[in-house]
Scaffold this active site. Structure first.
Site, PDB file in Angstrom:
ATOM      1  N   HIS A 187      11.436 -29.638  -0.739  1.00  0.00           N
ATOM      2  CA  HIS A 187      11.414 -29.197  -2.064  1.00  0.00           C
ATOM      3  C   HIS A 187      12.234 -29.609  -3.162  1.00  0.00           C
ATOM      4  CE1 HIS A 187       8.438 -25.629  -0.295  1.00  0.00           C
ATOM      5  NE2 HIS A 187       8.194 -27.543   0.870  1.00  0.00           N
TER       6      HIS A 187
ATOM      7  N   THR B  76      33.637 -21.259   0.175  1.00  0.00           N
ATOM      8  CA  THR B  76      31.666 -20.749   0.126  1.00  0.00           C
ATOM      9  C   THR B  76      30.713 -21.442   0.736  1.00  0.00           C
ATOM     10  OG1 THR B  76      31.495 -19.338  -1.618  1.00  0.00           O
ATOM     11  CG2 THR B  76      32.236 -18.152  -0.167  1.00  0.00           C
TER      12      THR B  76
ATOM     13  N   ASP C  44      37.728 -28.866  -0.817  1.00  0.00           N
ATOM     14  CA  ASP C  44      38.703 -28.098  -1.220  1.00  0.00           C
ATOM     15  C   ASP C  44      39.568 -27.532   0.084  1.00  0.00           C
ATOM     16  OD1 ASP C  44      37.935 -25.740  -0.210  1.00  0.00           O
ATOM     17  OD2 ASP C  44      37.718 -24.853  -1.889  1.00  0.00           O
TER      18      ASP C  44
ATOM     19  N   CYS D   2      33.665 -26.309   0.578  1.00  0.00           N
ATOM     20  CA  CYS D   2      34.871 -25.197   0.196  1.00  0.00           C
ATOM     21  C   CYS D   2      34.764 -24.250   0.934  1.00  0.00           C
ATOM     22  CB  CYS D   2      34.841 -24.864  -1.731  1.00  0.00           C
ATOM     23  SG  CYS D   2      33.755 -23.744  -1.937  1.00  0.00           S
TER      24      CYS D   2
ATOM     25  N   HIS E 104       6.063 -31.299  -5.440  1.00  0.00           N
ATOM     26  CA  HIS E 104       7.707 -30.856  -5.732  1.00  0.00           C
ATOM     27  C   HIS E 104       8.244 -31.750  -6.755  1.00  0.00           C
ATOM     28  CE1 HIS E 104       7.447 -28.062  -3.209  1.00  0.00           C
ATOM     29  NE2 HIS E 104       6.949 -29.309  -2.192  1.00  0.00           N
TER      30      HIS E 104
END
Length: 157
Positions: free
Chosen positions: A98, A67, A8, A65, A141
């Site tokens: 993982h 954050t 964004d 974006c 995993h």
């Protein structure tokens, strides 16, 4: 390997740097926008990447974006997408090793050098490279990812 990249307005500048990094590493990259720092809605760009990852049209994605959080939330609404928001290299590596994260979500306002909120010890290049270089470990995993896939079968009909 083909990687889809989108952002964004909050991640536009950093996205451009990531596209260049991937090209320099000889990785096939497709930039799905945005094309400027003009305000746009992050879900629109998360959808562009996550939908195609879900359909198997690319190997991985990187979303940027402000954050990384909003992009991650939106991307994880798609079956088969395992998006992880990270702001440092260790978490980026663990997301792949993982959790076999196939979408990396990062914050332009967290990792961009000009940002006041920047994590000082890390660069976006460090984080992206750690994720790219990591390999899924499998083993125990796989059992955990099987449980996530079972959740998807229940919730994505």
């Amino acid at each position: 390997m083909k990687i889809l990249v989108a952002s964004d307005h909050g991640g536009f500048e950093l996205k451009s740097k990531i596209v260049n990094l991937l090209k320099n590493k000889k990785i096939q990259v497709e930039d799905l926008g945005s094309d400027s720092a003009e305000s746009v809605d992050y879900p629109d760009y998360a959808i562009k990447v996550a939908e195609r990852i879900s359909k198997g049209e690319a190997d991985a994605g990187i979303l940027v974006c402000g954050t990384g959080i909003g992009m991650c939330i939106a991307a994880n609404k798609f079956k088969g997408v395992r998006a992880a928001v990270v702001s440092e290299s260790y978490s980026a590596r663990m997301a792949k090793e993982h959790n076999n994260a196939n979408v990396l979500c990062i914050g332009g306002r967290v990792l961009d050098p000009g940002s006041p909120a920047r994590v000082p010890a890390e660069s976006a290049e460090d984080v992206v490279t750690a994720w790219l270089d990591a390999k899924f470990e499998g083993g125990r995993h796989d059992r955990r990812l099987d449980k996530i896939r079972a959740i998807e079968k229940t919730n994505f009909k």
